[in-house]
Enzyme design. Structure first.
Site, PDB file in Angstrom:
ATOM      1  N   TYR A   1     -14.069   0.325  36.125  1.00  0.00           N
ATOM      2  CA  TYR A   1     -14.981   0.935  35.323  1.00  0.00           C
ATOM      3  C   TYR A   1     -14.187   2.066  34.363  1.00  0.00           C
ATOM      4  O   TYR A   1     -14.491   1.919  33.292  1.00  0.00           O
ATOM      5  CB  TYR A   1     -16.133   1.686  36.064  1.00  0.00           C
TER       6      TYR A   1
ATOM      7  N   SER B   1     -17.707   7.467  28.799  1.00  0.00           N
ATOM      8  CA  SER B   1     -18.257   8.204  30.159  1.00  0.00           C
ATOM      9  C   SER B   1     -17.305   9.275  30.497  1.00  0.00           C
ATOM     10  O   SER B   1     -16.155   9.264  29.741  1.00  0.00           O
ATOM     11  CB  SER B   1     -18.068   7.181  31.194  1.00  0.00           C
TER      12      SER B   1
END
Length: 276
Positions: free
Chosen positions: A157, A144
């Site tokens: 995350y 990401s």
């Protein structure tokens, strides 16, 4: 790899979003598909769409990628029913709770790390022997832009996506002289349901998730064909990538704070201002 006709392509998290986009793209390219998702209904829908595009072999399996046993069983089943995999796309992932570090539960860290990192680890290790046996192949691991910089309300995350990055970059060096290409994907704001259920998830999605999944899927396939190892792509991805290496950490943190301040609920941060 230049072509995918009759090659076995394994995709995790294929029930929606980017995972479904990968499945449909590789179906159009004539690949045999082995698809996973935790969401049975979503995976069945993807399977129906794939069958409308291709008559090649299709295998689907519903399980949590964070389960080591289930992942290795999946790899065994793929080899037995379809032959050795040529491509593994470790795409499955979940968001965190959308809270600051002190507001998160230990369970959230463990859950997010188990799926986002260990799911990638298990998928890579379970299928790598098949790729090596085929003497060709590609490993695609999805990190990401939050694997490039740390952002507020995302420490669970970000930790998982930084871990994917570190693992994959190490694997790249280990396989440098092998016939296996390794690709690390840092999606920016891709229009998926990743933020669903997180605190301020809808606001985050409306503000940041702008790029269509099919757009990044096309770029990933180009990377596999060309051998390009890192892809940073999607809404605001280039801006974040530049900030990750071109700015001092202090300046970058101030920039991220200003950019994302409206995602930071003052009530969650009141602990920093006792007596206010």
């Amino acid at each position: 790899m230049k072509q995918f006709t009759d090659k076995v392509v394994v995709i995790t998290g294929a029930g929606s979003g980017m995972g479904r986009g990968y499945a449909l793209a590789f179906a159009r390219l004539g690949a045999k598909l082995a698809l996973n998702d935790y969401d049975r209904e979503g995976l069945e829908e993807t399977g129906t769409l794939v069958r409308a595009l291709s008559d090649k072999a299709l295998l689907t399996d519903v399980f949590d990628v964070g389960s080591r046993g289930h992942m290795y069983d999946f790899a065994t089943r793929v080899k037995a029913e379809m032959g050795n995999a040529s491509v593994i796309i470790n795409n499955a992932g979940v968001s965190g709770e959308g809270l600051p570090t002190w507001g998160l539960s230990d369970d959230s860290y463990e859950r997010v790390m188990q799926i986002n990192f260990f799911g990638v680890l298990y998928g890579t290790r379970a299928f790598l022997p098949q790729l090596l046996a085929s003497d060709e192949g590609a490993v695609v691991n999805v990190s990401s832009i939050f694997g490039l910089v740390g952002t507020p309300n995302s420490s669970d995350y970000c930790a998982s996506k930084f871990a994917v990055r570190g693992f994959t970059e190490s694997l790249m060096v280990e396989l440098e002289e092998s016939p296996i290409s390794v690709h690390l994907v840092h999606p920016g704001g891709i229009r998926t349901n990743i933020a669903k259920g997180a605190v301020k998830g809808e606001e985050f999605a409306d503000k940041y998730l702008k790029t269509e999944p099919d757009d990044i899927v096309e770029q990933v396939i180009r990377c596999i064909r060309s051998g390009k190892q890192r892809l940073v792509y999607g809404h605001q991805a280039r801006r974040i990538w530049l900030a990750s290496w071109a700015m001092s950490l202090e300046k970058r943190n101030r920039l991220l704070f200003r950019e994302m301040q409206d995602m930071m609920d003052p009530e969650h941060y009141s602990i920093l201002r006792p007596g206010a």
